[in-house]
Design an enzyme around this catalytic site. Sequence first.
Site, mmCIF file in Angstrom:
data_model
loop_
_atom_site.group_PDB
_atom_site.id
_atom_site.type_symbol
_atom_site.label_atom_id
_atom_site.label_comp_id
_atom_site.label_asym_id
_atom_site.label_seq_id
_atom_site.Cartn_x
_atom_site.Cartn_y
_atom_site.Cartn_z
ATOM 1 N N SER A 141 -3.208 3.973 -0.458
ATOM 2 C CA SER A 141 -3.128 3.821 0.990
ATOM 3 C C SER A 141 -4.322 3.013 1.466
ATOM 4 O O SER A 141 -5.390 3.047 0.842
ATOM 5 C CB SER A 141 -3.113 5.186 1.678
ATOM 6 O OG SER A 141 -1.922 5.866 1.361
ATOM 7 N N GLY A 142 -4.134 2.301 2.575
ATOM 8 C CA GLY A 142 -5.185 1.423 3.082
ATOM 9 C C GLY A 142 -6.511 2.112 3.283
ATOM 10 O O GLY A 142 -7.563 1.606 2.883
ATOM 11 N N THR A 173 0.871 -1.169 0.000
ATOM 12 C CA THR A 173 0.000 0.000 0.000
ATOM 13 C C THR A 173 0.911 1.223 0.000
ATOM 14 O O THR A 173 2.129 1.104 0.227
ATOM 15 C CB THR A 173 -0.943 -0.006 1.223
ATOM 16 O OG1 THR A 173 -0.181 -0.208 2.411
ATOM 17 C CG2 THR A 173 -2.005 -1.092 1.088
ATOM 18 N N GLY A 174 0.334 2.380 -0.232
ATOM 19 C CA GLY A 174 1.048 3.628 -0.493
ATOM 20 C C GLY A 174 2.292 3.949 0.311
ATOM 21 O O GLY A 174 3.417 3.756 -0.145
ATOM 22 N N ASP A 204 -6.197 -1.655 0.917
ATOM 23 C CA ASP A 204 -6.383 -3.000 1.478
ATOM 24 C C ASP A 204 -7.306 -3.825 0.589
ATOM 25 O O ASP A 204 -7.078 -5.022 0.371
ATOM 26 C CB ASP A 204 -6.964 -2.925 2.899
ATOM 27 C CG ASP A 204 -6.043 -2.204 3.871
ATOM 28 O OD1 ASP A 204 -4.823 -2.162 3.630
ATOM 29 O OD2 ASP A 204 -6.555 -1.686 4.888
ATOM 30 N N HIS A 250 -11.317 2.313 8.521
ATOM 31 C CA HIS A 250 -11.512 1.357 7.419
ATOM 32 C C HIS A 250 -11.416 -0.089 7.927
ATOM 33 O O HIS A 250 -10.964 -0.976 7.195
ATOM 34 C CB HIS A 250 -10.524 1.640 6.292
ATOM 35 C CG HIS A 250 -9.081 1.482 6.672
ATOM 36 N ND1 HIS A 250 -8.451 2.286 7.579
ATOM 37 C CD2 HIS A 250 -8.152 0.596 6.266
ATOM 38 C CE1 HIS A 250 -7.195 1.892 7.718
ATOM 39 N NE2 HIS A 250 -6.990 0.866 6.926
ATOM 40 N N THR A 259 3.608 2.613 2.957
ATOM 41 C CA THR A 259 4.465 1.475 3.311
ATOM 42 C C THR A 259 5.466 1.237 2.187
ATOM 43 O O THR A 259 6.653 1.016 2.432
ATOM 44 C CB THR A 259 3.623 0.205 3.578
ATOM 45 O OG1 THR A 259 2.713 0.460 4.642
ATOM 46 C CG2 THR A 259 4.508 -0.981 3.931
#
Length: 134
Positions: A59-60, A39-40, A65, A92, A42
């Site tokens: 991003s999550g 993800t973004g 995710d 989320h 990370t």
Amino acid sequence: MSKKRIAFIAHNQKKAQIVSFAMKNKKLIESLGYDLVTTGSTGDRLEDSGFSIYKKYRSGHHGGDIDIASRVLDGKIVCVFFFVDPLSAHPHDSDISSLIRTCNIKNVPLATNPRGAELILKGLIDEEKGGGNV
């Protein structure tokens, strides 16, 4: 068949921990020859640490995710390292639950902490060497 992929995801409070895990195990991770997806942010942190990232999803909290869960369903991701922060609420949570459920449905190994990730990584290496299914 396309190249195998491992997903790296970490909540904000766990990003340093996942980078530390990846750096400690860099030679093992690279020896697998798998593509890394994230993800973004990370992915940004792992790239800053010298890792080559095949694909960075959103991003999550912006659907990343779910993007990764979709790739698990497609059979493109064979392992997920998702270092979660169990002490914080996440808006989320339903996306997180969907990813975990998807890994369970597809029998894809999922580690939510460094020790679990180490054991899964060792199992993947054993499997690649012909040591059987994990």
